[in-house]
Design a protein around this motif. Structure first.
Motif, mmCIF file in Angstrom:
data_model
loop_
_atom_site.group_PDB
_atom_site.id
_atom_site.type_symbol
_atom_site.label_atom_id
_atom_site.label_comp_id
_atom_site.label_asym_id
_atom_site.label_seq_id
_atom_site.Cartn_x
_atom_site.Cartn_y
_atom_site.Cartn_z
ATOM 1 N N LEU A 12 13.637 42.946 58.832
ATOM 2 C CA LEU A 12 12.980 43.587 59.982
ATOM 3 C C LEU A 12 13.928 43.841 61.148
ATOM 4 N N ARG A 41 15.588 46.110 73.401
ATOM 5 C CA ARG A 41 15.258 45.997 71.976
ATOM 6 C C ARG A 41 16.225 46.845 71.161
ATOM 7 N N ASP A 43 16.701 49.415 68.979
ATOM 8 C CA ASP A 43 16.043 50.568 68.364
ATOM 9 C C ASP A 43 17.064 51.436 67.620
ATOM 10 N N PRO A 88 9.928 60.981 66.660
ATOM 11 C CA PRO A 88 9.860 59.528 66.791
ATOM 12 C C PRO A 88 8.464 59.032 66.403
ATOM 13 N N ARG A 91 7.457 57.755 59.826
ATOM 14 C CA ARG A 91 7.926 56.718 58.899
ATOM 15 C C ARG A 91 8.568 57.357 57.682
ATOM 16 N N VAL A 109 10.344 50.627 54.402
ATOM 17 C CA VAL A 109 9.756 51.678 55.226
ATOM 18 C C VAL A 109 10.473 51.617 56.577
ATOM 19 N N GLU A 113 13.136 56.188 65.416
ATOM 20 C CA GLU A 113 13.119 55.767 66.823
ATOM 21 C C GLU A 113 13.519 56.904 67.752
ATOM 22 N N ALA A 114 14.543 57.634 67.378
ATOM 23 C CA ALA A 114 15.056 58.664 68.285
ATOM 24 C C ALA A 114 16.055 59.554 67.546
ATOM 25 N N TYR A 115 16.306 60.688 68.145
ATOM 26 C CA TYR A 115 17.431 61.523 67.743
ATOM 27 C C TYR A 115 18.720 60.824 68.167
ATOM 28 N N SER A 152 14.410 52.098 62.929
ATOM 29 C CA SER A 152 14.228 50.652 62.835
ATOM 30 C C SER A 152 13.484 50.370 61.530
ATOM 31 N N VAL A 153 13.491 49.121 61.151
ATOM 32 C CA VAL A 153 12.809 48.749 59.907
ATOM 33 C C VAL A 153 11.361 48.389 60.225
ATOM 34 N N ASP A 154 10.461 49.070 59.558
ATOM 35 C CA ASP A 154 9.030 48.836 59.739
ATOM 36 C C ASP A 154 8.555 47.823 58.694
ATOM 37 N N ARG A 155 9.019 47.997 57.470
ATOM 38 C CA ARG A 155 8.716 47.060 56.390
ATOM 39 C C ARG A 155 10.022 46.764 55.654
#
Lengths: 177, 177
Positions: A12, A41, A43, A88, A91, A109, A113-115, A152-155
């Motif tokens: 994560l 954070r 990101d 943004p 997923r 997954v 987050e951003a360009y 970022s890692v969602d899963r």
């Protein structure tokens, strides 16, 4: 230095062992509105590049190719049009499909987050690899709108070369009200 | 139960002591594409409601008011038009201004993660508080597009009642290329 990996295993906080793995980072030139060094954070765990977009940048620079390693990219994605323009909150689900109950049965997954706005550091790397100092600034201009995304890692899970990628749109008031 | 707080002090995982504080959460009805119970990043640390939108929902339901506490909202935001439609990746910076070098000198910075699609759980809470069972489903319909946002903490810090809020747009290929 960036080298090809057989399979990435994400937790994560990113890719364990990678420079950008971790819960936080320091604000820098990309966050001109924050005091430099502010803890924020993380990101920018993972960076991803679009295959077609790399070719487009290379063409603009008169280079035969632009290697993803030159830009420190973690992932190279093929077949998603206008990859850098994924919104943004989108997923990217890797290496699976919709299982029996419509549930994703694959690996990692990741969340857009951003360009990843092109910076001179990447320009310097390209200039060094192509042995042409003029490319430092030319890269920043040529890569405008094509530089890829930070995620970022969602899963947590695996990403392997050749994995299929499913794109899920962000959850917005417009789409799922 | 949700009660008014004098000041919130956010860390990078949310509001310490709050039910939704932490690095991860379990997928549920809001993630129908994932097996139920899958561990995912906690992108629902903080929930925010728009003052005008709450009044609009109340009006649609024929209620004199809808209290933010009924919906478990952490923040109630005034003065941002179409609050629920702020794009994922937008930042909300609280209680400060642009300092001498154009750097934000205030408290917490929060990141818009997603629209907080209305669910029956919130509907049940509203129905209970207004003593009208029919509101459970009516709320979900009336709140469509107006239910507020879920946020994560980008920069730790304070949020106090009356704080000014600065909105920063997401970093996209279109806007900052």
């Amino acid at each position: 230095m960036t080298t090809r990996a057989a399979t990435l295993v994400c937790d994560l906080l990113g890719i364990p062992g990678d420079l950008h793995h971790g819960p936080s980072r320091r604000a820098g030139a990309r966050e001109p509105w924050l005091p430099r060094g502010t803890v924020i954070r993380n990101d920018r765990q993972i960076s991803a590049l679009g295959l077609d977009e790399l070719a487009e940048i290379a063409g603009r620079l008169g280079l035969p190719a632009l290697e993803p390693e030159w830009l420190g990219g973690n992932l190279l994605i093929d077949g998603i049009a206008d990859f850098s323009r994924l919104a943004p909150g989108s997923r990217l689900a890797f290496g699976g499909n919709w299982g029996g109950k419509g549930r994703f049965d694959g690996g990692a997954v990741l969340c857009v987050e951003a360009y990843n706005a092109p910076c001179r550091q990447a320009g310097r790397a390209v200039a060094a690899m192509a042995s042409d100092a003029a490319l430092e600034f030319a890269f920043v201009k040529a890569a405008a709108g094509l530089r890829g995304l930070v995620l970022s890692v969602d899963r947590a899970g695996r990403v392997a070369p050749g994995d299929a990628v499913i794109v899920l749109p962000p959850v917005t008031a417009g789409q799922r009200a």
